[in-house]
Design a protein around this motif. Structure first.
Motif, mmCIF file in Angstrom:
data_model
loop_
_atom_site.group_PDB
_atom_site.id
_atom_site.type_symbol
_atom_site.label_atom_id
_atom_site.label_comp_id
_atom_site.label_asym_id
_atom_site.label_seq_id
_atom_site.Cartn_x
_atom_site.Cartn_y
_atom_site.Cartn_z
ATOM 1 N N ASP A 106 -33.576 -30.391 -41.637
ATOM 2 C CA ASP A 106 -32.538 -31.061 -40.843
ATOM 3 C C ASP A 106 -32.661 -30.499 -39.440
ATOM 4 N N VAL A 107 -33.001 -31.356 -38.494
ATOM 5 C CA VAL A 107 -33.311 -30.871 -37.143
ATOM 6 C C VAL A 107 -32.079 -30.305 -36.423
ATOM 7 N N GLU B 131 -21.893 -46.641 -27.477
ATOM 8 C CA GLU B 131 -20.588 -46.932 -26.860
ATOM 9 C C GLU B 131 -20.752 -48.033 -25.807
ATOM 10 N N THR B 132 -19.824 -48.993 -25.812
ATOM 11 C CA THR B 132 -19.889 -50.031 -24.774
ATOM 12 C C THR B 132 -18.974 -49.702 -23.599
ATOM 13 N N SER B 133 -18.054 -48.742 -23.797
ATOM 14 C CA SER B 133 -17.209 -48.321 -22.682
ATOM 15 C C SER B 133 -16.739 -46.886 -22.922
ATOM 16 N N LEU B 134 -16.189 -46.290 -21.883
ATOM 17 C CA LEU B 134 -15.680 -44.913 -21.953
ATOM 18 C C LEU B 134 -14.685 -44.723 -23.089
ATOM 19 N N ARG B 135 -13.940 -45.792 -23.412
ATOM 20 C CA ARG B 135 -12.923 -45.707 -24.471
ATOM 21 C C ARG B 135 -13.535 -45.250 -25.793
ATOM 22 N N GLU B 136 -14.821 -45.566 -25.996
ATOM 23 C CA GLU B 136 -15.467 -45.244 -27.274
ATOM 24 C C GLU B 136 -16.149 -43.883 -27.279
ATOM 25 N N VAL B 137 -16.108 -43.189 -26.150
ATOM 26 C CA VAL B 137 -16.772 -41.870 -26.080
ATOM 27 C C VAL B 137 -15.921 -40.849 -26.823
ATOM 28 N N SER B 138 -16.578 -40.051 -27.681
ATOM 29 C CA SER B 138 -15.864 -38.978 -28.380
ATOM 30 C C SER B 138 -16.707 -37.713 -28.342
ATOM 31 N N ALA B 139 -16.020 -36.575 -28.408
ATOM 32 C CA ALA B 139 -16.743 -35.300 -28.405
ATOM 33 C C ALA B 139 -17.672 -35.228 -29.609
ATOM 34 N N GLU B 140 -17.202 -35.735 -30.751
ATOM 35 C CA GLU B 140 -18.009 -35.661 -31.971
ATOM 36 C C GLU B 140 -19.284 -36.502 -31.855
ATOM 37 N N GLY B 141 -19.137 -37.727 -31.345
ATOM 38 C CA GLY B 141 -20.299 -38.613 -31.205
ATOM 39 C C GLY B 141 -21.339 -38.025 -30.264
ATOM 40 N N LEU B 142 -20.836 -37.540 -29.122
ATOM 41 C CA LEU B 142 -21.733 -36.962 -28.113
ATOM 42 C C LEU B 142 -22.422 -35.712 -28.660
ATOM 43 N N SER B 143 -21.651 -34.857 -29.350
ATOM 44 C CA SER B 143 -22.215 -33.603 -29.869
ATOM 45 C C SER B 143 -23.289 -33.884 -30.913
ATOM 46 N N LEU B 144 -23.021 -34.840 -31.805
ATOM 47 C CA LEU B 144 -24.002 -35.131 -32.864
ATOM 48 C C LEU B 144 -25.282 -35.736 -32.289
ATOM 49 N N ALA B 145 -25.108 -36.618 -31.314
ATOM 50 C CA ALA B 145 -26.298 -37.224 -30.689
ATOM 51 C C ALA B 145 -27.118 -36.150 -29.975
ATOM 52 N N LEU B 146 -26.444 -35.262 -29.254
ATOM 53 C CA LEU B 146 -27.175 -34.200 -28.547
ATOM 54 C C LEU B 146 -27.848 -33.248 -29.534
ATOM 55 N N ALA B 147 -27.144 -32.926 -30.621
ATOM 56 C CA ALA B 147 -27.713 -31.989 -31.604
ATOM 57 C C ALA B 147 -28.996 -32.563 -32.213
ATOM 58 N N THR B 148 -28.974 -33.854 -32.541
ATOM 59 C CA THR B 148 -30.127 -34.482 -33.212
ATOM 60 C C THR B 148 -31.230 -34.853 -32.227
ATOM 61 N N ASN B 149 -30.842 -35.430 -31.094
ATOM 62 C CA ASN B 149 -31.833 -36.051 -30.205
ATOM 63 C C ASN B 149 -32.392 -35.100 -29.150
ATOM 64 N N THR B 150 -31.644 -34.034 -28.829
ATOM 65 C CA THR B 150 -32.058 -33.174 -27.721
ATOM 66 C C THR B 150 -32.276 -31.733 -28.162
ATOM 67 N N ILE B 151 -31.227 -31.138 -28.758
ATOM 68 C CA ILE B 151 -31.307 -29.712 -29.108
ATOM 69 C C ILE B 151 -32.349 -29.509 -30.211
ATOM 70 N N GLY B 152 -32.331 -30.409 -31.200
ATOM 71 C CA GLY B 152 -33.291 -30.306 -32.307
ATOM 72 C C GLY B 152 -34.742 -30.313 -31.819
ATOM 73 N N PRO B 153 -35.150 -31.334 -31.060
ATOM 74 C CA PRO B 153 -36.534 -31.352 -30.569
ATOM 75 C C PRO B 153 -36.892 -30.127 -29.720
ATOM 76 N N LEU B 154 -35.916 -29.628 -28.927
ATOM 77 C CA LEU B 154 -36.223 -28.442 -28.109
ATOM 78 C C LEU B 154 -36.419 -27.210 -28.999
ATOM 79 N N LEU B 155 -35.603 -27.092 -30.049
ATOM 80 C CA LEU B 155 -35.790 -25.973 -30.988
ATOM 81 C C LEU B 155 -37.115 -26.111 -31.733
ATOM 82 N N MET B 156 -37.497 -27.343 -32.038
ATOM 83 C CA MET B 156 -38.826 -27.553 -32.662
ATOM 84 C C MET B 156 -39.911 -27.006 -31.731
#
Ligand SMILES: NC(=O)c1ccc[n+]([C@@H]2O[C@H](COP(=O)([O-])OP(=O)(O)OC[C@H]3O[C@@H](n4cnc5c(N)ncnc54)[C@H](OP(=O)(O)O)[C@@H]3O)[C@@H](O)[C@H]2O)c1
Length: 263
Positions: A62-63, A100-125
């Motif tokens: 799990d990345v 997200e289609t607008s700021l209303r849909e932005v959440s800390a959880e969504g942003l954190s999970l996307a960053l963990a999988t798409n950015t932090i994971g590949p950098l740790l790899m």
């Protein structure tokens, strides 16, 4: 003897799975290690393993878990001692499956999970596998005849054109766009750090086009048929880019057709 050793991180489905297929084919004859979160439920990967019992190894990773990344790097160090190609393919659009289609849909959880999988994971790899890539035999890419420019390994970060800041004319998709822009910055930093020593690793970001996979499924109906690539087609294009890579091409962002994208 396998032509090279390739690790496909996120090999259970979509583009990652098709990279495994192409690298295992007689054209490349590579030793492939595919990682995914749940090997038991990765049925396509298991079928591929039946067809290539010696060529393909499947490992659980799990990345988003630094421990998983570190442990897997140790396993590979013990078994192979080096690596020629790392493809970071795993990603998520958003935990809801839609950007997200607008700021209303932005959440800390969504942003954190996307960053963990798409950015932090590949950098740790890159952190844990670069020692193996620096020992690679330069089995992939276009090896330079100039010894000072020869590379040992290649890191491919699967990015997306929507991560290009200069190309952003529509807005929205905050989590995915931000995670891919940050991934591109990681690619650039990695290309500098891993390109300055005696042994070198090429680092690039690639955009695969719009590809018919689970990730893009909610949007397929909006894409003209000729612009929606099959994973096989996209991976054929991407592999042609990988085949052409040398140290003069490191630290850049390429689209499926080989053109360079602006950050
Ligand atoms: N499809 C497109 O149109 C498109 C366009 C631009 C860029 N891209 C990029 O291309 C790459 C491949 O995407 P795809 O379309 O092939 O996606 P996909 O078919 O949805 O596959 C996503 C892969 O990521 C893995 N994954 C997700 N979260 C993970 C985690 N925490 N740890 C390990 N693996 C995880 C999945 O594994 P599980 O089986 O464990 O869920 C799966 O193998 C991604 O980086 C994506 O951003 C795709």
């Amino acid at each position: 003897m396998a032509r090279g050793i390739a690790l496909i991180q996120g090999g259970s489905r979509g583009i990652g799975l098709h990279f495994c297929k192409l690298l295992l084919s007689s054209r490349y004859g590579a030793k492939v290690i595919a990682t995914c979160r749940d090997p038991q439920s990765a049925t396509d990967l298991q079928t591929l393993k039946e067809q290539h019992p010696d060529g393909l190894s499947i490992l659980r990773l799990d990345v988003t878990s630094q421990r998983d990344v570190q442990d897997t790097a140790q396993v590979l160090a013990q078994h192979y001692g080096s690596l020629d190609l790392l493809i970071n393919s795993s990603a998520m659009l958003h935990p809801t499956g839609k950007g997200e289609t607008s700021l209303r849909e932005v959440s800390a959880e969504g942003l954190s999970l996307a960053l963990a999988t798409n950015t932090i994971g590949p950098l740790l790899m890159a952190k844990y596998f670069s020692p193996l890539l620096l020992k690679g035999r330069g089995a992939f890419g276009a090896q330079s005849s100039d010894r000072s420019k020869q590379h040992n390994g290649i890191i491919v970060n699967m990015s997306a054109k929507v991560g290009s800041i200069s190309d952003n004319g529509l807005g929205g998709w905050y989590s995915y766009r931000i995670s891919k822009s940050a991934l591109n910055m990681a690619t650039k930093c990695l290309s500098i750090e891993l390109g300055r020593g005696k042994n070198k690793v090429i680092c690039v970001s690639l955009h695969p086009g719009t590809v018919e996979t689970d990730l893009s499924r909610p949007y397929h109906k909006n894409v003209p048929k000729e612009k929606l690539f099959s994973p096989e087609r996209s991976v054929t294009y991407l592999m042609a880019i990988i085949d052409s890579l040398n140290m003069d091409r490191t630290g850049r962002f390429y689209s499926w057709n080989g053109t360079e994208l602006q950050w």
